[in-house]
Write a protein that holds these residues in place. Structure first.
Motif, mmCIF file in Angstrom:
data_model
loop_
_atom_site.group_PDB
_atom_site.id
_atom_site.type_symbol
_atom_site.label_atom_id
_atom_site.label_comp_id
_atom_site.label_asym_id
_atom_site.label_seq_id
_atom_site.Cartn_x
_atom_site.Cartn_y
_atom_site.Cartn_z
ATOM 1 N N PHE A 1 0.847 -1.185 0.000
ATOM 2 C CA PHE A 1 0.000 0.000 0.000
ATOM 3 C C PHE A 1 0.889 1.244 0.000
ATOM 4 N N SER A 2 0.408 2.265 -0.672
ATOM 5 C CA SER A 2 1.098 3.559 -0.679
ATOM 6 C C SER A 2 0.046 4.652 -0.810
ATOM 7 N N PHE A 3 0.018 5.575 0.162
ATOM 8 C CA PHE A 3 -0.971 6.655 0.199
ATOM 9 C C PHE A 3 -0.228 7.980 0.345
ATOM 10 N N LEU A 4 -0.527 8.899 -0.537
ATOM 11 C CA LEU A 4 0.118 10.209 -0.525
ATOM 12 C C LEU A 4 -0.405 11.032 0.656
ATOM 13 N N GLN A 5 0.514 11.562 1.457
ATOM 14 C CA GLN A 5 0.149 12.379 2.607
ATOM 15 C C GLN A 5 0.421 13.864 2.359
ATOM 16 N N GLU A 6 1.567 14.187 1.777
ATOM 17 C CA GLU A 6 1.923 15.564 1.461
ATOM 18 C C GLU A 6 2.365 15.617 -0.003
ATOM 19 N N SER A 7 1.719 16.493 -0.773
ATOM 20 C CA SER A 7 1.992 16.570 -2.205
ATOM 21 C C SER A 7 3.232 17.406 -2.484
ATOM 22 N N SER A 8 3.854 17.121 -3.629
ATOM 23 C CA SER A 8 5.010 17.893 -4.068
ATOM 24 C C SER A 8 4.605 19.147 -4.826
ATOM 25 N N GLY A 9 3.364 19.228 -5.237
ATOM 26 C CA GLY A 9 2.890 20.346 -6.038
ATOM 27 C C GLY A 9 2.592 19.969 -7.462
ATOM 28 N N ASP A 10 3.006 18.781 -7.901
ATOM 29 C CA ASP A 10 2.750 18.299 -9.257
ATOM 30 C C ASP A 10 2.054 16.951 -9.135
ATOM 31 N N ASP B 1 3.608 13.156 -8.206
ATOM 32 C CA ASP B 1 3.143 12.415 -7.032
ATOM 33 C C ASP B 1 2.700 11.006 -7.420
ATOM 34 N N ALA B 2 1.952 10.890 -8.506
ATOM 35 C CA ALA B 2 1.490 9.569 -8.934
ATOM 36 C C ALA B 2 2.665 8.677 -9.333
ATOM 37 N N GLU B 3 3.655 9.239 -10.008
ATOM 38 C CA GLU B 3 4.819 8.445 -10.401
ATOM 39 C C GLU B 3 5.619 7.989 -9.188
ATOM 40 N N ALA B 4 5.811 8.887 -8.220
ATOM 41 C CA ALA B 4 6.568 8.501 -7.026
ATOM 42 C C ALA B 4 5.830 7.446 -6.218
ATOM 43 N N THR B 5 4.512 7.576 -6.109
ATOM 44 C CA THR B 5 3.722 6.579 -5.377
ATOM 45 C C THR B 5 3.797 5.221 -6.064
ATOM 46 N N GLN B 6 3.782 5.222 -7.405
ATOM 47 C CA GLN B 6 3.885 3.965 -8.147
ATOM 48 C C GLN B 6 5.274 3.352 -8.012
ATOM 49 N N GLN B 7 6.315 4.180 -8.045
ATOM 50 C CA GLN B 7 7.666 3.652 -7.932
ATOM 51 C C GLN B 7 7.958 3.099 -6.532
ATOM 52 N N LEU B 8 7.324 3.683 -5.508
ATOM 53 C CA LEU B 8 7.540 3.172 -4.153
ATOM 54 C C LEU B 8 7.001 1.755 -3.985
ATOM 55 N N ARG B 9 6.015 1.382 -4.791
ATOM 56 C CA ARG B 9 5.488 0.021 -4.712
ATOM 57 C C ARG B 9 6.473 -1.025 -5.239
ATOM 58 N N ARG B 10 7.514 -0.570 -5.959
ATOM 59 C CA ARG B 10 8.458 -1.497 -6.563
ATOM 60 C C ARG B 10 9.702 -1.732 -5.718
ATOM 61 N N ILE B 11 9.848 -1.009 -4.631
ATOM 62 C CA ILE B 11 11.042 -1.204 -3.811
ATOM 63 C C ILE B 11 10.888 -2.475 -2.979
ATOM 64 N N LYS B 12 11.982 -3.010 -2.548
ATOM 65 C CA LYS B 12 12.021 -4.259 -1.791
ATOM 66 C C LYS B 12 12.748 -4.009 -0.483
ATOM 67 N N LEU B 13 12.110 -4.342 0.640
ATOM 68 C CA LEU B 13 12.717 -4.185 1.961
ATOM 69 C C LEU B 13 12.967 -5.556 2.563
#
Length: 251
Positions: free
Chosen positions: A199-208, A212-224
């Motif tokens: 899950f990834s939910f935007l809390q504070e926007s960057s202004g664009d 924001d949508a691209e960063a939220t989508q890319q965060l789903r691809r990281i591996k911890l």
């Protein structure tokens, strides 16, 4: 010679002799008559007569469905019918099966509290020789052709997820660029036990919004790193690099 006759003995009670008219009885009769006449005068003349209100005549009202005033009463009678309550049938709302399911966790009501970042201790630089300090004040000519190395977009993970990252920050590859200055964005992420971002939910926007949508989508691809908890929530702050801007905006 005959003896004289003996006198009669007196009676025990003195009975009145003869019948005489009693004025006392007549006076009492007159007094009673005047008392009754006065009472009749008081209750008949002084006090008013009692007024009685006659009962209203019976009326019959016919409820008509064409009368707007009667329609409200008819609807109330129909709603209060106990037969409708006893035989209430289930009503299927229209388009019920076409409504898209929305999980409750999509709406963040209370953001989870993250562990505050530790404050950096104040560090003093090591001592330098006096001549070196004097030479450091001389102007140094910097070649204009020298440029700094390009910086990539990175996400700093904090909270319970900070211990599940190999480094302090995670690199993100941006496929969308912006032509305006961006603010640091903050995204609430939920990581599964295998280390995948579910899950990834935007809390504070960057202004664009596109960034924001691209960063939220890319965060789903990281591996911890894996963990025992099914879902672990944390905050990822995205710091934009050169790959998030157009070349014109960087110049």
């Amino acid at each position: 010679m005959t003896p004289p006759a003996a006198e009669p003995k007196p009676l025990l009670f003195r009975w009145a002799k003869g019948r005489r008219f009693s004025f006392l009885a007549a006076a009492l009769l007159l007094l009673s008559f005047f008392a009754h006449a006065a009472a009749f005068f008081v209750f008949t003349v002084v006090y008013p007569a009692r007024v009685t209100i006659p009962a209203p005549a019976p009326q019959v009202t016919i409820l008509s469905a064409t009368n707007p005033d009667h329609q409200a009463l008819l609807r109330w009678i129909e709603a209060e019918d106990p037969a409708l309550v006893a035989n209430a049938a289930s009503v299927l709302p229209p388009n019920l099966l076409e409504v898209e399911y929305r999980p409750s966790y999509h709406t963040v009501r209370t953001a989870p509290r993250s562990v505050p970042e530790p404050k950096a201790a104040l560090q003093f630089p090591p001592g330098r020789p006096p001549l070196e300090l004097i030479r450091s004040g001389n102007p140094v000519l910097v070649d204009a052709a020298d440029k700094r190395d390009p910086q990539s977009t990175r996400a700093l993970v904090s909270g319970p997820l900070a211990a599940r990252t190999a480094t302090a920050s995670v690199q993100i590859r941006m496929g969308v660029r912006s032509a305006v200055p961006l603010k640091c964005a903050q995204v609430l992420i939920g990581v599964a036990d295998q280390g995948d971002v579910r899950f990834s939910f935007l809390q504070e926007s960057s202004g664009d919004p596109a960034i924001d949508a691209e960063a939220t989508q890319q965060l789903r691809r990281i591996k911890l790193r894996p963990a025992e908890a099914p879902i672990t929530w944390g905050t990822a702050r995205v710091f934009w690099g050169d790959d998030a801007y157009h070349v014109e905006a960087q110049e």
